[in-house]
Design a protein around this motif. Structure first.
Motif, PDB file in Angstrom:
ATOM      1  N   SER A  45       0.630  -1.193  -0.052  1.00  0.00           N
ATOM      2  CA  SER A  45       0.047   0.157  -0.105  1.00  0.00           C
ATOM      3  C   SER A  45       1.003   1.380   0.227  1.00  0.00           C
ATOM      4  O   SER A  45       0.547   2.204   0.867  1.00  0.00           O
ATOM      5  CB  SER A  45      -0.774  -0.159   1.200  1.00  0.00           C
ATOM      6  OG  SER A  45      -1.663  -1.209   1.118  1.00  0.00           O
ATOM      7  N   ILE A  46       1.875   1.252  -0.816  1.00  0.00           N
ATOM      8  CA  ILE A  46       2.706   2.541  -1.013  1.00  0.00           C
ATOM      9  C   ILE A  46       2.309   3.196  -2.110  1.00  0.00           C
ATOM     10  O   ILE A  46       1.877   2.632  -3.129  1.00  0.00           O
ATOM     11  CB  ILE A  46       4.135   1.973  -1.143  1.00  0.00           C
ATOM     12  CG1 ILE A  46       4.532   1.419   0.280  1.00  0.00           C
ATOM     13  CG2 ILE A  46       5.097   3.279  -1.282  1.00  0.00           C
ATOM     14  CD1 ILE A  46       5.949   0.768   0.146  1.00  0.00           C
ATOM     15  N   PRO A  47       1.922   4.498  -2.034  1.00  0.00           N
ATOM     16  CA  PRO A  47       1.434   5.374  -2.949  1.00  0.00           C
ATOM     17  C   PRO A  47       2.049   5.380  -4.396  1.00  0.00           C
ATOM     18  O   PRO A  47       3.475   5.643  -4.411  1.00  0.00           O
ATOM     19  CB  PRO A  47       1.220   6.836  -2.474  1.00  0.00           C
ATOM     20  CG  PRO A  47       1.427   6.428  -1.094  1.00  0.00           C
ATOM     21  CD  PRO A  47       2.198   5.444  -0.827  1.00  0.00           C
ATOM     22  N   GLU A  50       6.586  13.757   4.210  1.00  0.00           N
ATOM     23  CA  GLU A  50       5.490  12.708   3.885  1.00  0.00           C
ATOM     24  C   GLU A  50       5.850  11.737   2.570  1.00  0.00           C
ATOM     25  O   GLU A  50       5.637  10.746   2.944  1.00  0.00           O
ATOM     26  CB  GLU A  50       4.282  13.809   2.909  1.00  0.00           C
ATOM     27  CG  GLU A  50       3.283  12.910   2.383  1.00  0.00           C
ATOM     28  CD  GLU A  50       2.542  13.473   1.306  1.00  0.00           C
ATOM     29  OE1 GLU A  50       2.402  14.951   1.302  1.00  0.00           O
ATOM     30  OE2 GLU A  50       1.692  13.189   0.499  1.00  0.00           O
ATOM     31  N   ASN A  77       5.788   8.040   3.856  1.00  0.00           N
ATOM     32  CA  ASN A  77       4.685   7.229   3.367  1.00  0.00           C
ATOM     33  C   ASN A  77       5.218   6.262   2.213  1.00  0.00           C
ATOM     34  O   ASN A  77       4.674   5.421   1.421  1.00  0.00           O
ATOM     35  CB  ASN A  77       3.604   8.063   2.535  1.00  0.00           C
ATOM     36  CG  ASN A  77       2.737   8.882   3.561  1.00  0.00           C
ATOM     37  OD1 ASN A  77       2.956   8.512   4.820  1.00  0.00           O
ATOM     38  ND2 ASN A  77       2.121   9.582   3.110  1.00  0.00           N
ATOM     39  N   ILE A  78       6.580   6.622   1.712  1.00  0.00           N
ATOM     40  CA  ILE A  78       7.242   5.913   0.430  1.00  0.00           C
ATOM     41  C   ILE A  78       8.552   5.404   0.758  1.00  0.00           C
ATOM     42  O   ILE A  78       8.615   4.075   0.664  1.00  0.00           O
ATOM     43  CB  ILE A  78       7.060   7.035  -0.687  1.00  0.00           C
ATOM     44  CG1 ILE A  78       5.755   7.433  -1.127  1.00  0.00           C
ATOM     45  CG2 ILE A  78       7.703   6.318  -1.680  1.00  0.00           C
ATOM     46  CD1 ILE A  78       5.696   8.432  -2.259  1.00  0.00           C
ATOM     47  N   LYS A 105       3.152  10.550  -5.018  1.00  0.00           N
ATOM     48  CA  LYS A 105       3.214   9.266  -5.465  1.00  0.00           C
ATOM     49  C   LYS A 105       4.452   8.930  -6.217  1.00  0.00           C
ATOM     50  O   LYS A 105       5.272   9.804  -6.513  1.00  0.00           O
ATOM     51  CB  LYS A 105       2.102   9.195  -6.550  1.00  0.00           C
ATOM     52  CG  LYS A 105       0.731   9.325  -5.853  1.00  0.00           C
ATOM     53  CD  LYS A 105      -0.557   8.811  -6.820  1.00  0.00           C
ATOM     54  CE  LYS A 105      -1.841   9.327  -5.741  1.00  0.00           C
ATOM     55  NZ  LYS A 105      -2.946   8.690  -6.583  1.00  0.00           N
TER      56      LYS A 105
END
Ligand code: AMP
Ligand code: GLY
Length: 420
Positions: free
Chosen positions: A114-116, A245, A249-250, A281
């Motif tokens: 679930s990594i953007p 972020e 998140n990544i 992303k």
């Protein structure tokens, strides 16, 4: 220590330049190197995929560390090969370098954790890929699975263009049989791009300063894509919260995912990111330093680069001090006439001795009868350093104008996105 760097571009010149400042290094080699690297390291006529020749040379020369910079030898397992011969190497093993070597692997990893990233489908046969493509609409992005010298991605503005790209990859096999055996068909995203590189020793991630590349050959992002026509760092118009972020998140979740998959990533992890209206992303991961990102990142590094490499190999990156300068850096790539299409080689380069304020990183040069000549598409990277982007730009462009070869060209708008 005796250190051997593998590679031959501007990135490798910047790495050799940074390592040459280390008091711990007594002798530097580069294989094969280029006309500029030759001033800082002994260049050895061995190429990146000659694994046996590289390990034999490393043994004969009692090399303490081999730093593998480019994607091809990493994906092909040069680090594994050297380790199997008892030679210490810096860079990810093949089972981790696959994060760059296979876009299908990368996309599946990100989806599973679930990594953007952009929505996508992958295919290993032409007919179903074509059927899926025809159910979508343009703009749409078609990517060859494997390494394709930076040319495997088509951002198609029309369905005709998209179908042609798919056919070239899977039927025409223009990037080779294996690189084109699978494709990723992916959602088109819009936003500014950011290159976020990190030192990673498995689970510890230490971000480098962010930078931005300029891929299209002409001003205002017009014309075909290149390996990169210029970079700058920092990115004053992108808030630190976005970088955080991306880390949370990544980049960190990706390093953690690689550990969980039994493929711990040790080396330089490069996240190609896009800042969309729906958050940051991932566009791609590379398993190495970027070119020409390295030419603006390493001039801002105050810490001994060798210490960081050793900390990664020893698994002590969390305790390693890493300091960056506040200075801004702008790198302007000076390219051969015709690049990124076919270009001549062997054009004499003059004016290198007139350069005043910039670092000149050679990308595609050679020495012929004592004269520096062009030997690649991207010829030189001129990095200006200053108190801000404006000053760094001025220096880089003033020095780019002091250097000459027939038909040289460069973009005149590097770093302008930061100044608008
Ligand atoms: P890559 O080789 O994966 O770095 O892709 C080359 C360039 O294509 C990137 O720097 C982007 O500008 C563009 N690109 C790749 N994927 C996408 C996407 N999903 N949406 C928009 N642009 C993309
Ligand atoms: N500058 C893009 C790359 O190194 O892949």
């Amino acid at each position: 220590m005796r250190v051997l760097v593998i590679g031959r571009g501007g990135r490798e010149h910047a790495i050799v330049w940074a390592l040459s400042k280390s008091p711990k290094i007594s002798k530097l080699f580069c294989a094969p190197g280029n006309g500029g690297i030759a001033g800082l390291a002994e260049c050895v006529p061995i190429t990146e995929l000659q694994f046996e020749e590289i390990s034999t040379f490393a043994k004969e020369q009692a090399i303490d560390l081999v730093m593998v910079a480019p994607d091809d030898p990493l994906a092909a397992g040069l680090v594994d090969h050297l380790e199997s011969k008892g030679i210490e190497a810096f860079g990810p093993r093949a089972n981790a370098a696959i994060i760059e070597g296979s876009k299908v692997f990368m996309k599946e990893l990100l989806k599973n954790y679930s990594i953007p990233t952009a929505a996508y489908e992958s295919f290993d046969a032409y007919e179903p890929a074509l059927a899926y493509l025809r159910s979508q609409s343009a703009p749409i992005v078609i990517k060859a699975d494997g390494l394709a010298a930076g040319k495997g991605v088509t951002v198609a503005q029309t369905m005709e263009e998209a179908e042609a790209a798919l056919k070239d990859i899977m039927v025409g096999q223009v990037f080779g049989k294996s690189a084109g055996a699978s494709v990723v068909i992916e959602e088109f995203l819009t936003g500014q791009e950011m290159s976020l590189l990190a030192f990673v020793d498995g689970s510890t991630v230490r971000l480098m300063v962010p930078s931005q590349d300029h891929k299209p050959v002409f001003d205002n992002d017009k014309g075909p894509n290149t390996g990169g026509m210029g970079t700058y760092s920092p990115l004053p118009h992108i808030p630190e919260s976005i970088v955080q972020e991306a880390l949370v998140n990544i980049v960190q979740p990706t390093a953690d995912a690689m550990v969980k998959e039994g493929r711990p990533f040790k080396g330089v992890l490069y996240a190609g990111l896009i800042l969309t209206p729906n958050g940051v992303k991932t566009i791609e991961f590379n398993a190495r330093f970027g070119d020409p990102e390295t030419q603006v990142i390493l001039p801002r590094l105050k810490t001994d680069l060798l210490d960081i490499f050793l900390a990664i190999n020893n698994g002590t990156l969390a305790d390693q001090p890493i300091e960056w300068s506040e200075e801004a850096a702008v790198c302007v790539i000076v390219a051969s006439p015709g690049y990124p299409g076919p270009y001549p080689k062997g054009l004499p380069i003059t004016g290198l001795d007139q350069v005043q304020d910039s670092l000149v990183f050679h990308a595609g040069t050679a020495i012929e009868d004592g004269q520096i000549v062009t030997n690649g598409g991207r010829v030189l990277g001129i990095t200006g350093l200053g108190k801000d982007i404006i000053e760094a730009r001025q220096k880089a462009y003033a020095d780019a104008d002091r250097i000459h070869f027939d038909g040289k060209h460069y973009r005149t708008d590097i770093a302008m996105k930061a100044l608008k």
